[in-house]
Design a protein around this motif. Sequence first.
Motif, short mmCIF file in Angstrom:
data_model
loop_
_atom_site.label_atom_id
_atom_site.label_comp_id
_atom_site.label_asym_id
_atom_site.label_seq_id
_atom_site.Cartn_x
_atom_site.Cartn_y
_atom_site.Cartn_z
N LEU A 99 100.91 -29.46 47.76
CA LEU A 99 99.77 -29.54 46.86
C LEU A 99 98.57 -30.22 47.51
O LEU A 99 97.42 -29.80 47.31
CB LEU A 99 100.15 -30.27 45.57
CG LEU A 99 101.22 -29.60 44.71
CD1 LEU A 99 101.31 -30.27 43.35
CD2 LEU A 99 100.95 -28.11 44.54
N VAL A 100 98.83 -31.27 48.28
CA VAL A 100 97.75 -31.94 49.01
C VAL A 100 97.08 -30.95 49.96
O VAL A 100 95.85 -30.86 50.03
CB VAL A 100 98.28 -33.17 49.77
CG1 VAL A 100 97.21 -33.73 50.70
CG2 VAL A 100 98.75 -34.25 48.80
N PHE A 101 97.89 -30.18 50.67
CA PHE A 101 97.34 -29.22 51.62
C PHE A 101 96.57 -28.11 50.90
O PHE A 101 95.53 -27.66 51.37
CB PHE A 101 98.46 -28.62 52.47
CG PHE A 101 97.96 -27.80 53.63
CD1 PHE A 101 97.36 -28.41 54.71
CD2 PHE A 101 98.07 -26.42 53.63
CE1 PHE A 101 96.88 -27.66 55.79
CE2 PHE A 101 97.60 -25.66 54.68
CZ PHE A 101 97.01 -26.29 55.77
N ALA A 102 97.07 -27.69 49.73
CA ALA A 102 96.36 -26.65 48.97
C ALA A 102 94.96 -27.11 48.61
O ALA A 102 94.00 -26.34 48.67
CB ALA A 102 97.14 -26.31 47.71
N ALA A 103 94.81 -28.37 48.25
CA ALA A 103 93.49 -28.90 47.90
C ALA A 103 92.59 -28.98 49.11
O ALA A 103 91.38 -28.76 49.01
CB ALA A 103 93.64 -30.29 47.27
N GLN A 104 93.16 -29.25 50.27
CA GLN A 104 92.36 -29.41 51.48
C GLN A 104 91.97 -28.08 52.10
O GLN A 104 90.84 -27.92 52.56
CB GLN A 104 93.13 -30.25 52.51
CG GLN A 104 93.32 -31.70 52.09
CD GLN A 104 94.20 -32.44 53.07
OE1 GLN A 104 95.24 -31.92 53.49
NE2 GLN A 104 93.79 -33.62 53.45
N GLU A 105 92.88 -27.12 52.12
CA GLU A 105 92.65 -25.93 52.93
C GLU A 105 91.55 -25.05 52.37
O GLU A 105 90.97 -24.23 53.09
CB GLU A 105 93.94 -25.12 53.07
CG GLU A 105 94.40 -24.44 51.79
CD GLU A 105 95.59 -23.53 52.03
OE1 GLU A 105 95.81 -23.13 53.19
OE2 GLU A 105 96.29 -23.22 51.06
N LYS A 106 91.18 -25.19 51.11
CA LYS A 106 90.12 -24.38 50.54
C LYS A 106 88.74 -24.95 50.81
O LYS A 106 87.73 -24.33 50.49
CB LYS A 106 90.34 -24.22 49.03
CG LYS A 106 91.66 -23.54 48.66
CD LYS A 106 91.85 -22.22 49.37
CE LYS A 106 93.18 -21.60 48.96
NZ LYS A 106 93.48 -20.40 49.76
#
Length: 252
Positions: A99-106
């Motif tokens: 979830l942390v990565f999902a927020a960052q990658e966009k």
Amino acid sequence: MSLLTVSNLTKTFGGLVAVDNASFKLEKGEILGLAGPNGAGKTVTFNCITGQHSPDRGEVTFRGKDITGLAPDAIARAGIGRTFQQVRVYPELPVRENLVFAAQEKSIGATATAALGGGGTETDLVASADEMLETVELDHLADADAESLSYGQRKILAFAAALMTHPEPELIMLDEPMAGVNPTMINKLSDYVREFNEQGKSFLLVEHNMRVMSDLCDRIVVLDAGQPIATGKPEAIRNDERVIEAYFGEGG
């Protein structure tokens, strides 16, 4: 003004017309279903909206802004989150880190602070992930690798990840979220869609399970051979002769 407007959308692959002059609208706060038999063009329509495909003709507008042909990351930043038919999670990462990565990658080149709009910290982002995991009842698995999750749990994680993209999405597009999921998980996912819809999220849903579509959706658009053949409330769609013929054939 409609939240999402698809106008005369057309997409071909070689000699195959996958989407054929399709038009429909999604209103703010609505759960709209996109239904149709296999090969009707539902996922291609999704991909044209979210930038995985560039349409040959037509226009897609979101909040009144033309987003036709933009790259997927630009469309995500415009406020659209999505899931895919094939579950896309990072199996080697812990559930929380997905979830942390999902927020960052966009966010292009984002740090955790940038992903929070410049005013937060990585601790804030982790806290947001933990809050989301609690909401979708995966908090007890926050430190487990995603590969250890059941298929249904991975579907829920992908759903949560779509909601974690930055900026916070207003429209969530779900491509067959219930496919291959047991009845208990179907009920959970349906409840989460309702919960976030009550909080103001709008949804565009592709799903073969017509019971789920009827229970969840305010309206349903039915595609056949890439064209909308019926639009209306679930009860009207179930009794529409064109829809019955598309699914079961004449006299079926």
